[in-house]
Design a protein around this motif. Structure first.
Motif, PDB file in Angstrom:
ATOM      1  N   LEU A 114      99.658   1.542 -22.161  1.00 56.78           N
ATOM      2  CA  LEU A 114      99.105   0.193 -22.087  1.00 56.78           C
ATOM      3  C   LEU A 114      99.052  -0.455 -23.471  1.00 56.78           C
ATOM      4  CD1 LEU A 114      96.132   1.178 -19.761  1.00 56.78           C
ATOM      5  CD2 LEU A 114      98.190  -0.066 -19.059  1.00 56.78           C
ATOM      6  N   PHE A 165      87.672  -3.377 -19.797  1.00 55.94           N
ATOM      7  CA  PHE A 165      88.331  -4.246 -18.838  1.00 55.94           C
ATOM      8  C   PHE A 165      88.031  -3.803 -17.408  1.00 55.94           C
ATOM      9  CE2 PHE A 165      90.689  -6.623 -21.879  1.00 55.94           C
ATOM     10  CZ  PHE A 165      91.015  -5.749 -22.897  1.00 55.94           C
ATOM     11  N   TRP A 193      90.816  -5.261 -12.872  1.00 58.95           N
ATOM     12  CA  TRP A 193      92.179  -5.614 -13.237  1.00 58.95           C
ATOM     13  C   TRP A 193      92.876  -6.283 -12.052  1.00 58.95           C
ATOM     14  CZ3 TRP A 193      95.039  -2.959 -17.545  1.00 58.95           C
ATOM     15  CH2 TRP A 193      94.163  -2.277 -18.407  1.00 58.95           C
ATOM     16  N   TYR A 247      82.982   2.129 -32.839  1.00 56.96           N
ATOM     17  CA  TYR A 247      83.325   1.362 -31.647  1.00 56.96           C
ATOM     18  C   TYR A 247      83.294   2.253 -30.406  1.00 56.96           C
ATOM     19  CZ  TYR A 247      84.680  -2.445 -34.711  1.00 56.96           C
ATOM     20  OH  TYR A 247      84.661  -3.452 -35.642  1.00 56.96           O
ATOM     21  N   HIS A 303      86.257   3.664 -23.909  1.00 51.34           N
ATOM     22  CA  HIS A 303      86.279   3.439 -22.466  1.00 51.34           C
ATOM     23  C   HIS A 303      87.467   4.207 -21.892  1.00 51.34           C
ATOM     24  CE1 HIS A 303      83.778   0.262 -24.035  1.00 51.34           C
ATOM     25  NE2 HIS A 303      84.831  -0.273 -24.639  1.00 51.34           N
ATOM     26  N   TYR A 346      90.129   4.853 -18.421  1.00 54.26           N
ATOM     27  CA  TYR A 346      90.714   4.289 -17.207  1.00 54.26           C
ATOM     28  C   TYR A 346      91.534   5.347 -16.493  1.00 54.26           C
ATOM     29  CZ  TYR A 346      89.556  -0.001 -19.664  1.00 54.26           C
ATOM     30  OH  TYR A 346      88.874  -0.974 -20.338  1.00 54.26           O
ATOM     31  N   PRO A 383      95.478   0.103 -13.585  1.00 60.36           N
ATOM     32  CA  PRO A 383      94.390   0.937 -14.120  1.00 60.36           C
ATOM     33  C   PRO A 383      93.054   0.538 -13.525  1.00 60.36           C
ATOM     34  CG  PRO A 383      95.830   0.199 -15.874  1.00 60.36           C
ATOM     35  CD  PRO A 383      96.215  -0.571 -14.656  1.00 60.36           C
ATOM     36  N   LEU A 419      88.779   1.119 -14.150  1.00 58.98           N
ATOM     37  CA  LEU A 419      87.755   1.570 -15.085  1.00 58.98           C
ATOM     38  C   LEU A 419      87.073   2.815 -14.553  1.00 58.98           C
ATOM     39  CD1 LEU A 419      86.123   0.938 -17.708  1.00 58.98           C
ATOM     40  CD2 LEU A 419      84.498  -0.259 -16.207  1.00 58.98           C
ATOM     41  N   TYR A 427      82.754   3.564 -19.138  1.00 56.04           N
ATOM     42  CA  TYR A 427      82.633   2.547 -20.167  1.00 56.04           C
ATOM     43  C   TYR A 427      81.532   2.899 -21.154  1.00 56.04           C
ATOM     44  CZ  TYR A 427      78.615   0.670 -17.557  1.00 56.04           C
ATOM     45  OH  TYR A 427      77.413   0.510 -16.915  1.00 56.04           O
ATOM     46  N   TYR A 431      93.758   6.913 -19.497  1.00 57.77           N
ATOM     47  CA  TYR A 431      93.874   6.224 -20.779  1.00 57.77           C
ATOM     48  C   TYR A 431      92.500   6.009 -21.400  1.00 57.77           C
ATOM     49  CZ  TYR A 431      98.634   5.006 -19.373  1.00 57.77           C
ATOM     50  OH  TYR A 431      99.954   5.048 -18.987  1.00 57.77           O
ATOM     51  N   GLN A 489      90.409   3.817 -24.444  1.00 55.40           N
ATOM     52  CA  GLN A 489      90.529   2.495 -25.080  1.00 55.40           C
ATOM     53  C   GLN A 489      89.368   2.284 -26.039  1.00 55.40           C
ATOM     54  OE1 GLN A 489      89.213  -0.933 -22.811  1.00 55.40           O
ATOM     55  NE2 GLN A 489      88.840  -1.687 -24.882  1.00 55.40           N
ATOM     56  N   TYR A 532      88.376  -0.173 -29.957  1.00 53.78           N
ATOM     57  CA  TYR A 532      88.682  -1.349 -30.778  1.00 53.78           C
ATOM     58  C   TYR A 532      88.946  -0.873 -32.197  1.00 53.78           C
ATOM     59  CZ  TYR A 532      88.313  -6.103 -32.624  1.00 53.78           C
ATOM     60  OH  TYR A 532      88.583  -7.304 -33.231  1.00 53.78           O
ATOM     61  N   PHE A 591      94.678   1.147 -27.032  1.00 54.37           N
ATOM     62  CA  PHE A 591      94.706   2.127 -25.958  1.00 54.37           C
ATOM     63  C   PHE A 591      95.359   3.405 -26.464  1.00 54.37           C
ATOM     64  CE2 PHE A 591      93.439  -0.216 -22.189  1.00 54.37           C
ATOM     65  CZ  PHE A 591      93.707  -1.539 -22.509  1.00 54.37           C
TER      66      PHE A 591
END
Lengths: 121, 110
Positions: free
Chosen positions: A46, A108, A111, B33, B36, B38, B46, B48, B51, B89, B91, B93, B101
């Motif tokens: 992604l 996110f 989706w 940071y 998260h 997925y 994907p 979630l 989180y 995955y 994720q 920042y 990701f």
């Protein structure tokens, strides 16, 4: 719970502009939150493209910034993506998603189902 | 080359517990940071899973758990089921002003 659906041409010619729309239902974009675009190249992971706040404030992936514009139309409850000067490397499934978070743009959820875009002449 | 490194694949038998890692750096996870996670089932978008490092959205079974320490994070799945076979995955920042990701981990249920 918001529902998102991406739409747009499935085939774009090299050097042209890829334009996609994300229609949001069940939730008013004007309520707040960031809304993001993410893509997934064939067999790859992604990649975040950019995110926009309902007010129009946008953040972009630095690697794509020069070619990307994300916009919001609150009257239509839609978010749009324009990716200019596309090449075959831009072939991907494009997703839009609702973003939860602050300055780090958060996570996110949900989706959209995604839309396949192929760049080819 | 993703800024978040994930093992390409992990596997486990039904009922077992598997873990997968997400290794970042001082410019992303190590900078504080959140991470998260997925789950992407074959042919779908994907979804979630976790989180803010360790929180499960409503509807996600408590077989899924995650943690974060320093510049790394991990996802654990206990009581492995065939339906858990998917790509996972992470994720976060990054200080380079981008959402990042991991490259994804393919979970195979043996």
């Amino acid at each position: 719970q918001a529902q998102l659906r991406e739409s747009g041409p499935g085939l774009v010619k090299p050097s042209e502009t890829l334009s996609l729309t994300c229609s949001v239902s069940g939730f008013s974009i004007s309520t707040g939150y960031y809304w993001g675009w993410i893509r997934q190249s064939p067999g790859k992971g992604l990649e975040w493209i950019g995110s926009i706040f309902y007010s129009g404030v946008a953040h972009y992936n630095p690697s794509l910034r020069s070619r990307v514009t994300v916009s919001v139309d609150t009257s239509k409850n839609q978010i749009s993506l324009n990716l200019r000067s596309v090449t075959a490397a831009d072939t991907a499934i494009f997703y839009c998603a609702k973003s939860h978070g602050g300055n780090d743009l958060g996570w996110f959820d949900p989706w959209g189902q995604g839309v396949q875009v192929t760049v080819s002449s | 080359q993703s800024l978040l490194a994930q093992p390409p694949s992990v596997s486990g038998a039904p009922g077992q517990r598997v873990t997968m890692s997400c290794t970042g750096s001082g410019s992303n996870i190590g900078a504080g940071y959140d991470v998260h996670w997925y789950q992407q089932l074959p042919g779908t978008a994907p979804k979630l899973l976790i989180y803010a490092n360790n929180k499960r959205p409503s509807g996600v079974p408590d077989r899924f758990s995650a943690s974060k320490s320093g510049a790394s994070a991990s996802l654990a799945i206990s009581g492995l089921q065939a339906e858990d076979e998917a790509d996972y995955y992470c994720q976060s920042y990054d200080l380079s002003l981008r959402v990042v990701f991991g490259g994804g981990t393919k979970l195979t249920v043996l």
